[in-house]
Design a protein around this motif. Structure first.
Motif, PDB file in Angstrom:
ATOM      1  N   LEU A  14      19.079  84.120  -2.928  1.00 14.50           N
ATOM      2  CA  LEU A  14      18.490  83.034  -3.697  1.00 14.50           C
ATOM      3  C   LEU A  14      19.527  81.936  -3.964  1.00 14.50           C
ATOM      4  O   LEU A  14      19.256  80.748  -3.760  1.00 14.50           O
ATOM      5  N   VAL A  15      20.722  82.333  -4.378  1.00 19.76           N
ATOM      6  CA  VAL A  15      21.797  81.354  -4.604  1.00 19.76           C
ATOM      7  C   VAL A  15      22.146  80.655  -3.289  1.00 19.76           C
ATOM      8  O   VAL A  15      22.306  79.436  -3.254  1.00 19.76           O
ATOM      9  N   ALA A  16      22.234  81.410  -2.205  1.00 12.03           N
ATOM     10  CA  ALA A  16      22.557  80.812  -0.904  1.00 12.03           C
ATOM     11  C   ALA A  16      21.506  79.774  -0.503  1.00 12.03           C
ATOM     12  O   ALA A  16      21.847  78.656  -0.086  1.00 12.03           O
ATOM     13  N   LEU A  17      20.245  80.120  -0.645  1.00 15.09           N
ATOM     14  CA  LEU A  17      19.160  79.191  -0.291  1.00 15.09           C
ATOM     15  C   LEU A  17      19.217  77.934  -1.156  1.00 15.09           C
ATOM     16  O   LEU A  17      19.105  76.809  -0.642  1.00 15.09           O
ATOM     17  N   LEU A  18      19.411  78.098  -2.454  1.00 17.26           N
ATOM     18  CA  LEU A  18      19.438  76.946  -3.350  1.00 17.26           C
ATOM     19  C   LEU A  18      20.645  76.050  -3.074  1.00 17.26           C
ATOM     20  O   LEU A  18      20.543  74.816  -3.175  1.00 17.26           O
ATOM     21  N   ILE A  19      21.776  76.645  -2.717  1.00 16.66           N
ATOM     22  CA  ILE A  19      22.958  75.850  -2.380  1.00 16.66           C
ATOM     23  C   ILE A  19      22.696  75.032  -1.121  1.00 16.66           C
ATOM     24  O   ILE A  19      23.026  73.844  -1.063  1.00 16.66           O
ATOM     25  N   VAL A  20      22.093  75.631  -0.122  1.00 17.27           N
ATOM     26  CA  VAL A  20      21.776  74.912   1.116  1.00 17.27           C
ATOM     27  C   VAL A  20      20.804  73.767   0.811  1.00 17.27           C
ATOM     28  O   VAL A  20      20.982  72.642   1.300  1.00 17.27           O
ATOM     29  N   LEU A  21      19.797  74.031  -0.013  1.00 17.07           N
ATOM     30  CA  LEU A  21      18.837  72.975  -0.373  1.00 17.07           C
ATOM     31  C   LEU A  21      19.519  71.850  -1.139  1.00 17.07           C
ATOM     32  O   LEU A  21      19.285  70.664  -0.856  1.00 17.07           O
ATOM     33  N   ALA A  22      20.364  72.201  -2.104  1.00 15.39           N
ATOM     34  CA  ALA A  22      21.053  71.175  -2.898  1.00 15.39           C
ATOM     35  C   ALA A  22      21.986  70.338  -2.025  1.00 15.39           C
ATOM     36  O   ALA A  22      22.061  69.115  -2.170  1.00 15.39           O
TER      37      ALA A  22
END
Length: 178
Positions: A14-22
């Motif tokens: 979840l953190v990895a996905l959100l970092i990529v999106l940000a």
């Protein structure tokens, strides 16, 4: 080989996905000319992603303090283990530092952060025209440094999977060893 807990896996991905999106949103919004309503909306979304990453990182760190991660494979050389531990420490540092510095930058620029448009975060510094460019540059530099460390982390996971043929990657994947 023992894997990570389901909670650890969920927080990791979840953190990895959100970092990529940000990060992707940052690239798009900073290339947009002028200050349009769309650009402002993207800035807010970027901030909300950052606040969410920061909050999840806090949960992840608490989880990690009470749940020991699986041991590294015995076949790894001492320098590889040192690099793995250093890389994880760097990732934790960046996962906290990037959103925190971005938050300070937003405040120095005179834009309070209102999470999801409803929860105003504390204003710990006021608008500061001298500090604003310093924090902007710091936010960008550490974000790019984080991207480099993330790329190294992903490359190491793929090396373990395809070259070393061990379970290092599989133990973090959903459905992998627990």
């Amino acid at each position: 080989m023992r894997g990570y807990t389901g909670i650890a896996k969920l927080l990791h991905w979840l953190v990895a996905l959100l970092i990529v999106l940000a990060f992707g949103l940052a690239l798009v919004m900073t290339d947009m000319p002028g200050m349009t309503p769309t650009k402002l909306k993207y800035f807010n979304w970027h901030k909300w992603l950052g606040v969410t990453v920061f909050g999840l990182a806090c949960l992840r760190l608490i989880w990690r303090l009470f749940h020991e991660p699986p041991a590294l494979p015995a076949h790894m050389k001492p320098w590889e283990k040192l690099l793995a531990h250093g890389g994880h420490l760097a990732l934790y540092f960046f996962i906290f530092a990037v959103p925190f510095v971005g938050y300070l930058y937003s405040l120095a620029a005179g834009f309070p952060v209102v999470y999801l448009g409803v929860l105003p975060l504390p204003v710990v510094i006021g608008p500061d025209p001298a500090l604003k460019p310093v924090l902007k540059e710091a936010h960008e530099l550490i974000a790019w440094a984080m991207a480099a460390v993330v790329a190294g982390h992903a490359a190491a996971a793929l090396k373990h999977h395809f070259i070393d043929r061990d379970d290092v990657l599989r133990r973090m994947l959903p459905g992998g060893p627990r």
